[in-house]
Design a protein around this motif. Structure first.
Motif, short mmCIF file in Angstrom:
data_model
loop_
_atom_site.label_atom_id
_atom_site.label_comp_id
_atom_site.label_asym_id
_atom_site.label_seq_id
_atom_site.Cartn_x
_atom_site.Cartn_y
_atom_site.Cartn_z
N UNK A 26 0.83 -1.20 0.00
CA UNK A 26 0.00 0.00 0.00
C UNK A 26 0.87 1.26 0.00
N UNK A 27 1.92 1.25 0.80
CA UNK A 27 2.84 2.40 0.80
C UNK A 27 3.43 2.61 -0.58
N UNK A 28 3.80 1.51 -1.22
CA UNK A 28 4.38 1.60 -2.57
C UNK A 28 3.34 2.13 -3.56
N UNK A 29 2.11 1.63 -3.49
CA UNK A 29 1.06 2.10 -4.40
C UNK A 29 0.81 3.60 -4.25
N UNK A 30 0.85 4.07 -3.01
CA UNK A 30 0.60 5.48 -2.73
C UNK A 30 1.86 6.33 -2.88
N UNK A 31 3.00 5.66 -3.09
CA UNK A 31 4.30 6.33 -3.17
C UNK A 31 4.58 7.12 -1.90
N UNK A 32 4.32 6.46 -0.76
CA UNK A 32 4.53 7.07 0.55
C UNK A 32 5.78 6.49 1.20
N UNK A 33 6.51 7.34 1.87
CA UNK A 33 7.63 6.91 2.69
C UNK A 33 7.09 6.43 4.04
N UNK A 34 7.98 5.86 4.85
CA UNK A 34 7.59 5.50 6.21
C UNK A 34 7.13 6.76 6.96
N UNK A 35 7.83 7.85 6.72
CA UNK A 35 7.52 9.10 7.42
C UNK A 35 6.13 9.63 7.03
N UNK A 46 9.33 3.63 13.62
CA UNK A 46 9.86 2.32 14.03
C UNK A 46 8.79 1.23 14.10
N UNK A 47 7.58 1.57 14.52
CA UNK A 47 6.51 0.57 14.59
C UNK A 47 6.12 0.10 13.18
N UNK A 48 6.05 1.03 12.24
CA UNK A 48 5.73 0.66 10.85
C UNK A 48 6.83 -0.24 10.29
N UNK A 101 -6.19 3.19 22.66
CA UNK A 101 -5.61 4.07 21.65
C UNK A 101 -4.38 4.81 22.17
N UNK A 102 -4.33 5.09 23.45
CA UNK A 102 -3.17 5.78 24.03
C UNK A 102 -1.91 4.91 23.93
N UNK A 103 -2.08 3.64 23.67
CA UNK A 103 -0.92 2.73 23.54
C UNK A 103 -0.45 2.60 22.12
N UNK A 104 -0.98 3.43 21.22
CA UNK A 104 -0.57 3.40 19.83
C UNK A 104 0.94 3.52 19.75
#
Length: 105
Positions: A26-35, A46-48, A101-104
């Motif tokens: 999905x990141x590749x399809x959207x051309x998104x970096x980890x950031x 780091x979690x990603x 959610x606070x543990x995200x």
């Protein structure tokens, strides 16, 4: 089925079907970096990276990633690369209402 039970069922389905490979594709399809994914999903880089490397992450973190990517029009099915869902919204519930959610990560 009560709303909370339905949400819980959808969450379990997403947790079990949204994979590390889906995330990377999905990141590749959207051309998104980890950031970029981190900024949009509120999940740490780091979690990603751990997730895409096949390491375990918290359920709420996986839901946040799936929710973010589905908001971009992607759909996920086990065994298949992500697809474009047009204007179809995914079934992943917004994780911001979860007690953990606070543990995200």
């Amino acid at each position: 089925m009560p709303n909370a039970a339905m949400r819980s069922t959808f969450e379990r389905i997403i947790i079990n079907q949204f994979t590390a490979l889906h995330c990377a594709q999905a990141r590749q399809m959207l051309d998104w970096s980890f950031e970029q994914l981190s900024q949009k999903s509120r999940v740490s880089v780091p979690a990603i990276q751990r997730f895409e490397a096949g390491e375990p992450i918290r359920d709420v973190t996986r839901l946040a990633l799936a929710y973010c990517l589905e908001a971009e029009g992607l759909v996920f099915f086990p065994g298949f690369a992500p697809g474009r869902g047009g204007n179809i919204r995914g079934t992943t519930p917004d994780p911001t209402g979860r007690e953990d959610f606070a543990q995200l990560e």
